[in-house]
Design a protein around this motif. Structure first.
Motif, PDB file in Angstrom:
ATOM      1  N   VAL A 224       9.824   2.584  -8.598  1.00  0.00           N
ATOM      2  CA  VAL A 224       9.837   1.353  -9.373  1.00  0.00           C
ATOM      3  C   VAL A 224       9.922   1.618 -10.878  1.00  0.00           C
ATOM      4  O   VAL A 224      10.364   0.753 -11.643  1.00  0.00           O
ATOM      5  CB  VAL A 224       8.592   0.500  -9.026  1.00  0.00           C
ATOM      6  CG1 VAL A 224       7.327   1.075  -9.648  1.00  0.00           C
ATOM      7  CG2 VAL A 224       8.802  -0.955  -9.408  1.00  0.00           C
ATOM      8  N   TYR A 225       9.550   2.801 -11.309  1.00  0.00           N
ATOM      9  CA  TYR A 225       9.672   3.144 -12.736  1.00  0.00           C
ATOM     10  C   TYR A 225      11.118   3.053 -13.201  1.00  0.00           C
ATOM     11  O   TYR A 225      11.406   2.697 -14.336  1.00  0.00           O
ATOM     12  CB  TYR A 225       9.129   4.557 -12.974  1.00  0.00           C
ATOM     13  CG  TYR A 225       9.075   4.942 -14.441  1.00  0.00           C
ATOM     14  CD1 TYR A 225       7.887   4.821 -15.154  1.00  0.00           C
ATOM     15  CD2 TYR A 225      10.200   5.420 -15.111  1.00  0.00           C
ATOM     16  CE1 TYR A 225       7.820   5.172 -16.497  1.00  0.00           C
ATOM     17  CE2 TYR A 225      10.161   5.758 -16.447  1.00  0.00           C
ATOM     18  CZ  TYR A 225       8.957   5.625 -17.136  1.00  0.00           C
ATOM     19  OH  TYR A 225       8.912   5.955 -18.468  1.00  0.00           O
ATOM     20  N   GLY A 226      12.049   3.390 -12.310  1.00  0.00           N
ATOM     21  CA  GLY A 226      13.464   3.348 -12.666  1.00  0.00           C
ATOM     22  C   GLY A 226      13.929   4.610 -13.350  1.00  0.00           C
ATOM     23  O   GLY A 226      13.263   5.655 -13.322  1.00  0.00           O
ATOM     24  N   PHE A 227      15.073   4.545 -13.988  1.00  0.00           N
ATOM     25  CA  PHE A 227      15.634   5.704 -14.688  1.00  0.00           C
ATOM     26  C   PHE A 227      14.840   5.969 -15.971  1.00  0.00           C
ATOM     27  O   PHE A 227      14.374   5.025 -16.622  1.00  0.00           O
ATOM     28  CB  PHE A 227      17.104   5.456 -15.022  1.00  0.00           C
ATOM     29  CG  PHE A 227      18.050   5.762 -13.902  1.00  0.00           C
ATOM     30  CD1 PHE A 227      19.062   6.703 -14.049  1.00  0.00           C
ATOM     31  CD2 PHE A 227      17.948   5.117 -12.680  1.00  0.00           C
ATOM     32  CE1 PHE A 227      19.945   6.994 -13.016  1.00  0.00           C
ATOM     33  CE2 PHE A 227      18.817   5.391 -11.634  1.00  0.00           C
ATOM     34  CZ  PHE A 227      19.815   6.332 -11.803  1.00  0.00           C
ATOM     35  N   PRO A 228      14.687   7.233 -16.346  1.00  0.00           N
ATOM     36  CA  PRO A 228      13.914   7.573 -17.544  1.00  0.00           C
ATOM     37  C   PRO A 228      14.756   7.414 -18.818  1.00  0.00           C
ATOM     38  O   PRO A 228      15.256   8.390 -19.383  1.00  0.00           O
ATOM     39  CB  PRO A 228      13.539   9.042 -17.300  1.00  0.00           C
ATOM     40  CG  PRO A 228      14.686   9.577 -16.490  1.00  0.00           C
ATOM     41  CD  PRO A 228      15.138   8.447 -15.615  1.00  0.00           C
TER      42      PRO A 228
ATOM     43  N   TYR B 157       7.046  13.801 -11.901  1.00  0.00           N
ATOM     44  CA  TYR B 157       6.460  12.468 -11.858  1.00  0.00           C
ATOM     45  C   TYR B 157       5.351  12.419 -10.802  1.00  0.00           C
ATOM     46  O   TYR B 157       5.303  13.258  -9.896  1.00  0.00           O
ATOM     47  CB  TYR B 157       7.562  11.462 -11.535  1.00  0.00           C
ATOM     48  CG  TYR B 157       7.168  10.005 -11.629  1.00  0.00           C
ATOM     49  CD1 TYR B 157       6.605   9.493 -12.796  1.00  0.00           C
ATOM     50  CD2 TYR B 157       7.380   9.143 -10.554  1.00  0.00           C
ATOM     51  CE1 TYR B 157       6.258   8.158 -12.876  1.00  0.00           C
ATOM     52  CE2 TYR B 157       7.047   7.804 -10.624  1.00  0.00           C
ATOM     53  CZ  TYR B 157       6.478   7.312 -11.788  1.00  0.00           C
ATOM     54  OH  TYR B 157       6.137   5.995 -11.867  1.00  0.00           O
ATOM     55  N   GLN B 158       4.449  11.434 -10.929  1.00  0.00           N
ATOM     56  CA  GLN B 158       3.350  11.317  -9.962  1.00  0.00           C
ATOM     57  C   GLN B 158       3.857  11.092  -8.537  1.00  0.00           C
ATOM     58  O   GLN B 158       3.213  11.490  -7.562  1.00  0.00           O
ATOM     59  CB  GLN B 158       2.412  10.177 -10.354  1.00  0.00           C
ATOM     60  CG  GLN B 158       3.070   8.813 -10.427  1.00  0.00           C
ATOM     61  CD  GLN B 158       2.072   7.706 -10.738  1.00  0.00           C
ATOM     62  OE1 GLN B 158       0.941   7.730 -10.251  1.00  0.00           O
ATOM     63  NE2 GLN B 158       2.468   6.739 -11.557  1.00  0.00           N
ATOM     64  N   TYR B 159       5.017  10.438  -8.408  1.00  0.00           N
ATOM     65  CA  TYR B 159       5.719  10.348  -7.127  1.00  0.00           C
ATOM     66  C   TYR B 159       7.013  11.142  -7.289  1.00  0.00           C
ATOM     67  O   TYR B 159       8.015  10.612  -7.748  1.00  0.00           O
ATOM     68  CB  TYR B 159       6.038   8.901  -6.771  1.00  0.00           C
ATOM     69  CG  TYR B 159       4.823   8.006  -6.717  1.00  0.00           C
ATOM     70  CD1 TYR B 159       3.840   8.194  -5.753  1.00  0.00           C
ATOM     71  CD2 TYR B 159       4.653   6.966  -7.636  1.00  0.00           C
ATOM     72  CE1 TYR B 159       2.722   7.385  -5.695  1.00  0.00           C
ATOM     73  CE2 TYR B 159       3.539   6.148  -7.592  1.00  0.00           C
ATOM     74  CZ  TYR B 159       2.574   6.365  -6.623  1.00  0.00           C
ATOM     75  OH  TYR B 159       1.465   5.552  -6.580  1.00  0.00           O
TER      76      TYR B 159
ATOM     77  N   GLY C 267       0.785  -1.221   0.000  1.00  0.00           N
ATOM     78  CA  GLY C 267       0.000   0.000   0.000  1.00  0.00           C
ATOM     79  C   GLY C 267       0.814   1.267   0.000  1.00  0.00           C
ATOM     80  O   GLY C 267       0.316   2.336   0.369  1.00  0.00           O
ATOM     81  N   VAL C 268       2.089   1.175  -0.426  1.00  0.00           N
ATOM     82  CA  VAL C 268       2.946   2.359  -0.523  1.00  0.00           C
ATOM     83  C   VAL C 268       3.528   2.391  -1.938  1.00  0.00           C
ATOM     84  O   VAL C 268       3.499   1.383  -2.639  1.00  0.00           O
ATOM     85  CB  VAL C 268       4.093   2.320   0.510  1.00  0.00           C
ATOM     86  CG1 VAL C 268       3.530   2.372   1.931  1.00  0.00           C
ATOM     87  CG2 VAL C 268       4.941   1.075   0.320  1.00  0.00           C
ATOM     88  N   PRO C 269       4.056   3.524  -2.372  1.00  0.00           N
ATOM     89  CA  PRO C 269       4.689   3.565  -3.704  1.00  0.00           C
ATOM     90  C   PRO C 269       5.806   2.523  -3.801  1.00  0.00           C
ATOM     91  O   PRO C 269       6.639   2.408  -2.901  1.00  0.00           O
ATOM     92  CB  PRO C 269       5.251   4.993  -3.780  1.00  0.00           C
ATOM     93  CG  PRO C 269       4.375   5.777  -2.865  1.00  0.00           C
ATOM     94  CD  PRO C 269       4.040   4.847  -1.733  1.00  0.00           C
ATOM     95  N   GLU C 270       5.831   1.759  -4.879  1.00  0.00           N
ATOM     96  CA  GLU C 270       6.825   0.699  -5.040  1.00  0.00           C
ATOM     97  C   GLU C 270       8.183   1.279  -5.443  1.00  0.00           C
ATOM     98  O   GLU C 270       8.257   2.249  -6.187  1.00  0.00           O
ATOM     99  CB  GLU C 270       6.370  -0.303  -6.098  1.00  0.00           C
ATOM    100  CG  GLU C 270       5.169  -1.132  -5.687  1.00  0.00           C
ATOM    101  CD  GLU C 270       4.806  -2.121  -6.763  1.00  0.00           C
ATOM    102  OE1 GLU C 270       5.257  -3.282  -6.683  1.00  0.00           O
ATOM    103  OE2 GLU C 270       4.093  -1.728  -7.703  1.00  0.00           O
TER     104      GLU C 270
END
Length: 304
Positions: free
Chosen positions: A227-231, A259-261, A160-163
């Motif tokens: 969790v998205y990682g590097f862009p 970013y959203q986070y 339940g937290v940002p990954e």
């Protein structure tokens, strides 16, 4: 008649030479960038997004005299090595080797994988991108023993937290010590231009010092990496050719501030300076000592 026989003999040799069923020798390039994605338990979908982002960057013809190889674990026991290119107006992925039970947590296993990189894409220079979870310099065995004590959860265990993203998977059998990585790279006879950790917590002086003899620069985050990682769609151009360290950092920052986070920290360590830094710290430690009573006043870099 003798001339005709000699000409036939020469023709015969040329024919044998031209039709020999040997593989052509790979042509050496300026730099091979190797993206290393060992089994990381729950990041497969995010690795897939990283790779498609890289393909977006490749469409700007950024590779030129560089090559991009990827080692991707498709399960805990299987992996594939392939080359990514953009040619004839489309992105391609050419399979080079398939692996069963690759030993990516041992130095000999890492050396073997890097020897494959050298065989398939020989180059004057090399660089490495590592995607997985990360826990800085903590050794795997220590992490394994502390998990058994039922202590506070690690950052990847919360729900339940940002990954976020440990060097390896979320359990010890899929994790790799930094000393093991350094030994594996050295065993392949390679020194990287840079190692970029797309993993949490890997920008620490302990990690950098372990890797100082196998890379010129360490690019990583001292905190969590979302969790998205590097862009890679925006920083891909800075990872090849004339590597732009500032461009990588600015691209990371610009992406995550919107970013959203909006959480992200990044650092570059110049590994050539680490022996001098160690000498300074040795002198300081010989002259001064830390008062343990002040430990509570030391700033913590908390996880969740």
């Amino acid at each position: 008649m003798k001339k005709a026989v000699i000409l036939m003999f020469i023709y015969s040799l040329l024919t044998v030479s031209c039709t020999k069923d040997d593989e052509p020798e790979p042509q050496e390039t300026e730099r091979t960038v190797f993206m290393y994605l060992p089994w990381s338990t729950n990041l497969a979908a995010h690795f897939a997004k990283n790779l498609t982002d890289l393909e977006t960057a490749l469409q700007d013809n950024i590779l030129k005299n560089n090559r991009l190889l990827v080692f991707l674990s498709t399960s805990s026991t299987e992996a594939i090595m392939f080359e990514m290119e953009y040619k004839d107006g489309k992105n391609t992925r050419t399979t080079l080797k398939e692996y069963t039970n690759p030993a990516f947590t041992t130095s000999t296993g890492i050396t073997s994988i890097l020897n494959d990189v050298r065989y398939f894409a020989p180059a004057n220079r090399y660089a490495m991108i590592i995607g997985s979870h990360g826990m800085a310099w903590l050794p795997v065995q220590q992490e394994q023993s502390t998990l058994k004590l039922g202590r506070e959860k690690d950052y990847w265990e919360y729900e339940g937290v940002p990954e976020t993203r440990f060097f390896g998977g979320t359990t010890p059998e899929y994790q790799t010590d930094i000393t093991t990585l350094a030994s594996g790279i050295a065993g392949a006879g390679i020194k990287m231009d840079y190692i970029l950790f797309d993993d949490c917590y890997m920008s620490s002086i302990e990690v950098a010092y372990e890797l100082k003899d196998v890379t010129d620069y360490l690019i990583a985050s001292p905190t969590e990496v979302m969790v998205y990682g590097f862009p890679y769609h925006t920083i891909g151009r800075y990872l090849v050719g004339n590597v732009d360290l500032l461009g990588i950092c600015n691209g990371f920052y610009d992406f995550y501030k919107d970013y959203q986070y909006p959480y992200g920290t990044i650092g570059v360590t110049v590994c050539a300076e680490l022996d001098a830094l160690a000498a300074v710290m040795k002198e300081m430690n010989s002259r001064f000592s830390f008062d343990p009573a002040l430990l509570s006043e030391v700033q913590r870099m908390d996880g969740y």
